[in-house]
Design an enzyme around this catalytic site. Structure first.
Site, PDB file in Angstrom:
ATOM      1  N   GLY A  29       0.810  -1.218   0.000  1.00  0.00           N
ATOM      2  CA  GLY A  29       0.000   0.000   0.000  1.00  0.00           C
ATOM      3  C   GLY A  29       0.835   1.255   0.000  1.00  0.00           C
ATOM      4  O   GLY A  29       2.018   1.233  -0.329  1.00  0.00           O
ATOM      5  N   HIS A  57       4.291   1.948  -8.153  1.00  0.00           N
ATOM      6  CA  HIS A  57       3.323   0.844  -8.077  1.00  0.00           C
ATOM      7  C   HIS A  57       2.367   0.900  -9.271  1.00  0.00           C
ATOM      8  O   HIS A  57       2.045  -0.124  -9.868  1.00  0.00           O
ATOM      9  CB  HIS A  57       2.468   0.944  -6.808  1.00  0.00           C
ATOM     10  CG  HIS A  57       3.230   0.804  -5.522  1.00  0.00           C
ATOM     11  ND1 HIS A  57       3.450   1.855  -4.668  1.00  0.00           N
ATOM     12  CD2 HIS A  57       3.809  -0.273  -4.945  1.00  0.00           C
ATOM     13  CE1 HIS A  57       4.118   1.437  -3.610  1.00  0.00           C
ATOM     14  NE2 HIS A  57       4.358   0.149  -3.749  1.00  0.00           N
ATOM     15  N   ASP A  71      13.504  -2.510  -5.397  1.00  0.00           N
ATOM     16  CA  ASP A  71      13.915  -3.472  -4.362  1.00  0.00           C
ATOM     17  C   ASP A  71      14.584  -4.636  -5.087  1.00  0.00           C
ATOM     18  O   ASP A  71      14.013  -5.728  -5.222  1.00  0.00           O
ATOM     19  CB  ASP A  71      12.706  -3.927  -3.547  1.00  0.00           C
ATOM     20  CG  ASP A  71      12.133  -2.778  -2.742  1.00  0.00           C
ATOM     21  OD1 ASP A  71      12.890  -2.135  -1.999  1.00  0.00           O
ATOM     22  OD2 ASP A  71      10.936  -2.489  -2.879  1.00  0.00           O
TER      23      ASP A  71
HETATM   24  O1  PAF Z   1       7.770  -4.820  -1.912  1.00  0.00           O
HETATM   25  C1  PAF Z   1       6.821  -4.902  -1.106  1.00  0.00           C
HETATM   26  O2  PAF Z   1       5.948  -4.018  -1.044  1.00  0.00           O
HETATM   27  C2  PAF Z   1       6.730  -6.093  -0.158  1.00  0.00           C
HETATM   28  O3  PAF Z   1       7.988  -6.506   0.247  1.00  0.00           O
HETATM   29  C3  PAF Z   1       5.924  -7.261  -0.735  1.00  0.00           C
HETATM   30  C4  PAF Z   1       6.580  -7.854  -1.952  1.00  0.00           C
HETATM   31  C5  PAF Z   1       4.512  -6.797  -1.081  1.00  0.00           C
HETATM   32  C6  PAF Z   1       5.811  -8.386   0.312  1.00  0.00           C
HETATM   33  O4  PAF Z   1       5.207  -7.933   1.471  1.00  0.00           O
END
Ligand code: PAF
Length: 274
Positions: A27, A33, A146
């Protein structure tokens, strides 16, 4: 957009939906995203996002409690991005009993991010495998921001023979180069003005390596010193192989430079593929 919090309801909603493409998130969604959601559309028929702040991947002194939770704004953004289904479980939905079975990633889980966040990748791999089992997607997307997480999850998926294609989405940056992150909101105005230095510093390593510099340790030390001289507290700057994030072998030219450094109380991550 359908929203489900229970595993049973989600499973029922995903029956006969064709090729499912999945974007897991915690979120507090930003343009990074949303770019994954938009790309997801090109990989299948049904785009499923999840929103769950996963306690298992936070250390005892990390920001689990204060992690920004912005459910209504996130739903609006997901609707605007034409996401079909949102899975937003509560902790009780996802962990109805204490999670005693975990995924143990290999030694890389203790290096780079793992050295400073013990147990982090175990928590990430465990929740992502569980989410994969619930959603049963054919494709899943994760941001390259990440980078180590993407590598751990890609290798987990391959080694456990999960029938899922893992796709890495390019990092989305602000105009001044700062990689978008949910944690950028923690920065003060002065810190926000300073923050793009991390990307500039990585870029200088990128340029040096592209120009033939092979002494990676020297580049890493100089980059950390540049940042720390401006008040940062650098955890690592490291040139590694893209495939496994190990130290570069002489014949390997697919490299990535990764860094994590603290500005005030905010820890920023970034990387550039070379
Ligand atoms: O990158 C993220 O937001 C989190 O590490 C994930 C992959 C949703 C796992 O909780």
């Amino acid at each position: 957009m359908q929203i489900h919090s229970s595993i049973a309801d989600l499973r029922a909603a995903l029956k006969n939906r064709g090729r499912i493409v999945f974007v897991p998130t915690m979120g507090n969604l930003h343009a990074g995203h949303i770019s994954l959601m938009t790309q997801a559309r090109g990989h299948g028929n049904t785009v499923v996002a999840s929103l769950f702040v996963n306690r298992l991947q936070f250390g005892p002194n990390e920001d689990f409690d204060s992690y920004p939770r912005t459910f209504d704004a996130d739903c609006e953004k997901l609707r605007a991005a034409s996401v079909d289904v949102l899975f937003a479980p509560t902790e009780r939905d996802l962990y109805p009993e204490p999670q005693q079975y975990h995924v143990a990633p290999p030694e890389i889980q203790n290096q780079l991010e793992g050295e400073f966040r013990p147990g982090h990748f175990r928590g990430v791999a465990t929740v992502v495998l569980k989410l994969f089992n619930i959603v049963q997607p054919q494709v899943a997307l994760f941001g390259k921001k990440d980078y180590q997480q993407l590598m751990v999850l890609r290798n987990m998926t391959r080694q456990l023979a999960l029938p899922i294609d893992i796709v890495g989405g390019e990092t989305v940056r602000a105009a001044d180069g700062l990689a978008l992150s949910s944690r950028n909101g923690y920065l003060s105005a002065t810190e926000r003005a300073e923050a793009p230095r991390l990307y500039r510093t990585l870029n200088s390593i990128y340029e040096a390596v592209r120009s033939g510099e092979q002494d990676f340790a020297k580049l890493e030390r100089a980059a950390a010193a540049t940042l720390d001289a401006q008040g940062w507290k650098t955890d690592y700057v490291a040139v590694r192989q893209q495939s496994d994030l190990q130290a570069p072998q002489p014949e390997n030219h697919s490299l990535v430079v990764l860094a994590a450094s603290r500005l005030g109380t905010t820890r920023l991550l970034d990387n550039i593929e070379i």
